[in-house]
Design an enzyme around this catalytic site. Sequence first.
Site, PDB file in Angstrom:
ATOM      1  CE  LYS A  85      -8.824  32.150  14.187  1.00  0.00           C
ATOM      2  NZ  LYS A  85      -7.805  32.736  14.804  1.00  0.00           N
ATOM      3  N   GLY A 238     -11.898  37.136  19.573  1.00  0.00           N
ATOM      4  CA  GLY A 238     -12.347  36.087  18.979  1.00  0.00           C
ATOM      5  C   GLY A 238     -13.910  35.796  19.302  1.00  0.00           C
TER       6      GLY A 238
END
Lengths: 297, 195
Positions: A85, A238
């Site tokens: 990310k 996640g």
Amino acid sequence: MTDASTHQGTDKVKRGLAEMLKGGVIMDVVSAEQAKIAEEAGACAVMALERVPADIRAHGGVARMADPAKVEEIIAAVSIPVMAKSRIGHFVEARVLESLGVDYIDESEVLSPVDEHHIDKHAFTVPFVCGAKDLGEALRRLGEGAAMIRTKGEPGTGNVIEAVKHMRKMNAQIAWLTTLGPDELMNASRDLRAPYDLVKQVAATGVLPVVNFAAGGIATPSDAALMMQLGCDGVFVGSGIFKSGDPAERANAIVQATTFHNDPAMIAKVSKNLGEAMVGINIDTLPDTELMQHRGA
Amino acid sequence: MRVGVLALQGDFREHLAMVDSLGVDGVEVRTPDDLASVDALIIPGGESTTIGRLATLFGLIEPIRKRVRDGMPILGTCAGMIFLSSNTIGQDQPQLGLLDATVERNAFGRQVDSFETDLVITGLDDPMHAVFIRAPWIEKIGGDVDVLAAVTGTDGREHPVLVRQGRILAAAFHPELTDDDRLHAMLIGLVEETQ
């Protein structure tokens, strides 16, 4: 392979990797050890992170790109694609991740945004995935060069309600576009705040031109199957795996439920005795300022 | 005729669409029962570790081996080629071992090294536009394997990327991501030969 007909970093090549991930589960990992557990459980890719979203939420403060040493350690540990990310708008973090050999960059609302503008993703060879709450947001990200879309959901909550809302809205808006005539598409483009060419394309085909995964709050095999039945192409999990009681078993079960998402007996079978799911958060107890989905619309 | 596509993970929908466009029934294969109903099988692109693991879990490895040894035509693309092969360099993962070949995974590099190119293929008049995504290449083949296309790797050597061994076809690239259906037509041709 150096002749004139050979090209790297094309839309086809960028979108193509997402096509290969379909029907699979991409798991957040924070160490080489977790990455190996994910790969052995059948993950089709891993997302290398400093902290999973639930911990980012608990920890507060500014959330940034992971330590490059951590990203390298995870790349070295597995043979499957590794994503990482960057903060929304932080094109230098994205360049750093590209130089490390990351296979996909998630320009993610889970981290703290640095700009009201997103990254110009056309300028990169590495492909990007971005989150979207609705069709307009998805098409704006595609206009900037994203090669894959995911629902935003509400990360780190273990609560799938927001991902469901985002996917239903996407489906409804795509269906609506296909009912419009050519003379109505410019206003649709205005109302969706989306590029006209992409609006026209979706109206003609009735589908997003890229792969769309579920993300944000998926915690159980049934959650994954629910999102697949709503039309997602695959699932990001996640915090849901490594914040649960038995990560390897849960990862394994979510992978199987994603493949057999239309088979309730199979989902029942893989859901047995998985131990504690991650502790969830009810979204209506979160103040608006703590919602990640409103970042970078 | 029914052509099955292994639908455990990966881009099986693109293969099904291509099979349908050739006027043949495409069938999603997830169980040994599904497999029993098809005349040929395609193993799609995807992650070979994921596909191999799910195929093992759902008892598909032996039934696929048996059908192919009994003459069922099969096509594997990318992850499908890896899964069909006998060995993978430096990796221990479930493989069918039907194609006498040793493959190197991610041989061209990582995603930033993925590419598309025009590929000259033995037996086809025009080149095929080929999309290579974190693609493997073949490092070593057995005597019964014919090389139909090869590319020069980053190591400066030629590596097979399209091979045939009897009724087994394997490509390191993704014809299903283009509108070139000639490999799928070749597979259907192999079924017609057997019927």
